[in-house]
Design an enzyme around this catalytic site. Structure first.
Site, PDB file in Angstrom:
ATOM      1  CD  GLU A  42      -2.736   1.234   2.479  1.00 36.84           C
ATOM      2  OE1 GLU A  42      -2.669   0.350   3.342  1.00 36.84           O
ATOM      3  OE2 GLU A  42      -3.491   2.218   2.561  1.00 36.84           O
ATOM      4  NE  ARG A 268       3.935  -7.592  10.995  1.00 41.87           N
ATOM      5  CZ  ARG A 268       3.450  -6.763  10.077  1.00 41.87           C
ATOM      6  NH1 ARG A 268       2.426  -7.102   9.344  1.00 41.87           N
ATOM      7  NH2 ARG A 268       4.004  -5.585   9.905  1.00 41.87           N
ATOM      8  CE  LYS A 278       3.063   0.225   4.833  1.00 41.31           C
ATOM      9  NZ  LYS A 278       2.498   0.031   3.489  1.00 41.31           N
TER      10      LYS A 278
HETATM   11  P1  ATP Z   1       2.961  -2.088   8.133  1.00 45.52           P
HETATM   12  O1  ATP Z   1       2.315  -3.017   9.129  1.00 45.52           O
HETATM   13  O2  ATP Z   1       4.391  -1.824   8.373  1.00 45.52           O
HETATM   14  O3  ATP Z   1       2.191  -0.830   7.944  1.00 45.52           O
HETATM   15  P2  ATP Z   1       1.653  -3.338   5.957  1.00 45.52           P
HETATM   16  O4  ATP Z   1       1.471  -4.789   6.100  1.00 45.52           O
HETATM   17  O5  ATP Z   1       0.481  -2.486   6.220  1.00 45.52           O
HETATM   18  O6  ATP Z   1       2.915  -2.891   6.779  1.00 45.52           O
HETATM   19  P3  ATP Z   1       1.659  -3.339   3.125  1.00 45.52           P
HETATM   20  O7  ATP Z   1       2.103  -2.267   2.220  1.00 45.52           O
HETATM   21  O8  ATP Z   1       0.224  -3.662   3.194  1.00 45.52           O
HETATM   22  O9  ATP Z   1       2.207  -2.960   4.557  1.00 45.52           O
HETATM   23  O10 ATP Z   1       2.511  -4.653   2.893  1.00 45.52           O
HETATM   24  C1  ATP Z   1       2.869  -5.167   1.645  1.00 45.52           C
HETATM   25  C2  ATP Z   1       3.237  -6.605   1.839  1.00 45.52           C
HETATM   26  O11 ATP Z   1       4.342  -6.725   2.728  1.00 45.52           O
HETATM   27  C3  ATP Z   1       2.105  -7.404   2.437  1.00 45.52           C
HETATM   28  O12 ATP Z   1       1.970  -8.616   1.716  1.00 45.52           O
HETATM   29  C4  ATP Z   1       2.534  -7.650   3.847  1.00 45.52           C
HETATM   30  O13 ATP Z   1       2.032  -8.858   4.312  1.00 45.52           O
HETATM   31  C5  ATP Z   1       4.057  -7.659   3.728  1.00 45.52           C
HETATM   32  N1  ATP Z   1       4.674  -7.259   4.990  1.00 45.52           N
HETATM   33  C6  ATP Z   1       4.443  -6.137   5.687  1.00 45.52           C
HETATM   34  N2  ATP Z   1       5.147  -6.117   6.844  1.00 45.52           N
HETATM   35  C7  ATP Z   1       5.850  -7.281   6.865  1.00 45.52           C
HETATM   36  C8  ATP Z   1       6.762  -7.862   7.795  1.00 45.52           C
HETATM   37  N3  ATP Z   1       7.099  -7.253   8.931  1.00 45.52           N
HETATM   38  N4  ATP Z   1       7.295  -9.069   7.490  1.00 45.52           N
HETATM   39  C9  ATP Z   1       6.968  -9.679   6.344  1.00 45.52           C
HETATM   40  N5  ATP Z   1       6.122  -9.192   5.431  1.00 45.52           N
HETATM   41  C10 ATP Z   1       5.557  -8.003   5.677  1.00 45.52           C
HETATM   42 MG    MG Z   2      -1.345  -3.187   4.992  1.00 48.19          MG
END
Ligand code: ATP
Ligand code: MG
Length: 564
Positions: A42, A268, A278
């Site tokens: 995102e 994760r 983020k």
């Molecule tokens: P955050 O929790 O940091 O805001 P998010 O999951 O909202 O991260 P996205 O942009 O939705 O961020 O994530 C893109 C991809 O990266 C998704 O498939 C998510 O599952 C993966 N991802 C995000 N954080 C992690 C992590 N700590 N370890 C592994 N994969 C991750």
């Molecule tokens: Mg997300």
């Protein structure tokens, strides 16, 4: 290995994991010929090292099994999304070493199709327009142990729903006035199936679709359908989406999608001494706790890059931590170990003095400059040698000298001989002090028979020091970093900000560097002998050099492992 023998294959054998096993089994059984995966960020912030793990997994699987990996922006929330983030995400994925080729997509590419599918659900009695507010929806959703209650608007006719949904789209209603919900089961033990919201009214300009839409699909409605449109075979996401999988499958079942994708979840990545969120990282940026998203203390990919971490080290770390189904926190020392492992092989060695004190070699002619040939990287003969000037006045590290040496201090002291690396042995003959008694200069003599750093009579000083010719040195600012947080598990006390490390950045001015360091480009990391790995910061200017310390030389990972 003789120099003639062929170099080993560059790609280390990939380890398998439960997701790779699933992909291999799907190929073996003929269910697919090659996998299609996707990385779906995102664009509401910069990528962090957790995302790097997901990138390595999705792009890695595509590469290993001859498939493709799409880069898909999950751009369904125009309020939080920005072009700056889109640009940084693409730059970061490329820098990590991955390529999506022609497969760059956006959930917003599918807004027309998603809208048509929402209408399809309404027509089949599987979705309805709800007038409850967000709060009311939350209050009537029930709990883990008690069922929710049906919305009073749940039994609207198909015609009324179609009319209201069209008017939502036409912009007749305020933000939050109505939503579209799937009609599933308010008593489902899975809260995600209790008539989840599919569309919201958001009057906001979208970075790509502008003002075309004022209703936007939720993650749940957009994600699986985007996977279906793109022919994604393995939709890999983190564990928090496991409870969303029944909804993912329900939507795919109830819509005339061209392809049936499947979702798989993995744990994760968490790392000690940092936070991978983020939302929190944005707070650090907005409230000025760091220099920006790419601050070298940030766990963002751009921060790690600015810090001097090589992409290969990050990829190796991702391989090392592997892919599992159980949550775990990895020691940041493992990441540092992988980074040092790459830098030790690849970085050129240089001389730099962070806290300089002058040494005057009294028996070295004032007008003479000798040139020492110094090996650039003992680990890599192809890196060659360079010429380093040596002259009468040198800078050495202030803490390499003690006027009254402590018992285990073997470096320079009055009357004591040490080796200057790749140059000569010198013996300290005197100390100059200022009015306050602080040592400001050292006097010494050198032994001309020890050129290159060896003595013909077999003398072996107990210490070897780095040095820089004062006349040739270039000054620099050097930024030294410590962890962003004071504890390995920041936020356990409930307040992340309270655990921020006030000393995470220390600025050293007046460092004295070997002149060749002025030519190191941003993006290259070098080793300052005895001190660590350093890289020019983006703030660096030819007349005002700024270096970041990437890491010290000390690897704490071995110690961690020994402790078991
Ligand atoms: P955050 O929790 O940091 O805001 P998010 O999951 O909202 O991260 P996205 O942009 O939705 O961020 O994530 C893109 C991809 O990266 C998704 O498939 C998510 O599952 C993966 N991802 C995000 N954080 C992690 C992590 N700590 N370890 C592994 N994969 C991750
Ligand atoms: Mg997300």
């Amino acid at each position: 290995m003789s120099p003639e023998s062929p170099s080993p294959t560059p790609t280390a054998p990939e380890r398998s994991d439960f997701i790779r096993d699933i992909v291999a089994a799907d190929i073996a059984a003929g269910r697919i010929t090659a996998p299609v995966t996707r990385f779906p960020p995102e664009p509401n912030g910069y990528l962090h090292i957790g995302h790097a793990k997901s990138i390595c997994l999705n792009f890695g699987i595509a590469k290993e099994f001859g498939g493709t990996c799409n880069l898909r922006f999950d751009d369904t929330n125009p309020v939080k999304e920005e072009q700056e983030y889109i640009d940084s995400i693409m730059a970061d994925v490329r820098w990590l070493g991955f390529d999506w080729g022609d497969n760059l997509f956006h959930a917003s590419d599918y807004f027309d199709q998603l809208y048509a599918w929402a209408v399809h659900l309404i027509e089949h009695g599987d979705a309805f327009v709800d007038d409850l507010s967000a709060d009311e929806i939350r209050e009537t959703r029930g709990t883990l142990t008690s069922p929710g209650t049906n919305s009073p608007f749940r039994d609207r006719s198909v015609e009324e729903n179609l009319d209201l949904f069209a008017r939502m789209r036409a912009g007749e209603f305020e933000n939050g006035a109505r939503v579209l919900r799937a009609k599933i089961d308010m008593a489902s033990p899975n809260i995600n199936l209790r008539d989840p919201v599919l569309y919201r009214i958001v009057h906001a300009t979208h970075p790509r679709t502008g003002d075309t839409w004022c209703i936007y699909p939720t993650y749940d409605f957009a994600h699986g359908q985007s996977d279906a449109i793109e022919g994604v075979t393995h939709s890999i996401c983190t564990l928090e989406f496991e409870v969303h999988r029944p909804l993912y499958d329900w939507l795919v079942e109830h819509l005339p999608v061209p392809h049936v994708p499947h979702q798989y979840e993995f744990a994760r990545l968490n790392i000690t001494y940092t936070v991978l969120s983020k939302r929190f990282l944005l707070k650090l940026v907005q409230d000025g706790f760091v220099r920006g998203w790419d601050d070298p203390r940030m766990p963002t990919i751009s921060g790690l890059r600015r810090r001097g971490f090589p992409a290969e080290g990050i990829r190796n770390f991702a391989t090392e931590v592997g892919v599992a189904k159980a949550d775990a926190t990895h020691d940041v020392a493992l990441l540092e170990h992988e980074v040092r492992d790459v830098l030790n092989r690849t970085s050129q060695r240089r001389f730099g003095v962070l806290d300089p004190i002058k040494v005057v070699i009294e028996n070295f002619p004032d007008d003479l400059v000798e040139t020492m040939e110094v090996v650039n990287n003992p680990e890599d003969p192809s890196a060659g040698e360079r010429a380093v000037p040596f002259s009468r006045e040198l800078w050495i590290e202030r803490d390499d000298f003690m006027e009254e040496p402590a018992p285990k201090f073997f470096r320079l002291a009055p009357g004591r001989e040490v080796r200057l690396r790749n140059a000569y042995f010198i013996t300290c003959t005197g100390v100059e002090k200022d009015a306050s008694g602080r040592v400001v200069e050292l006097r010494a003599t050198y032994d001309p028979a020890t050129r290159g750093g060896d003595s013909p009579d077999g003398r072996r000083p107990k210490a070897t020091l780095h040095w820089v010719s004062a006349r040739h040195a270039v000054p620099a600012e050097v930024r030294l970093y410590d962890y962003l947080f004071t504890r390995p598990d920041p936020g356990v006390g409930g307040d992340l900000l309270a655990d921020l490390n006030p000393d995470s950045e220390r600025i050293v001015t007046g460092a004295m560097l070997e002149a060749s360091l002025a030519k190191v480009p941003v993006g290259e990391t070098v080793q300052f002998e005895r001190l660590g790995y350093f890289t020019p910061d983006v703030d660096s200017r030819p007349d005002a050099l700024v270096f970041n310390r990437t890491l010290t030389l000390k690897d704490t990972w071995a110690k961690v492992q020994a402790k078991g």
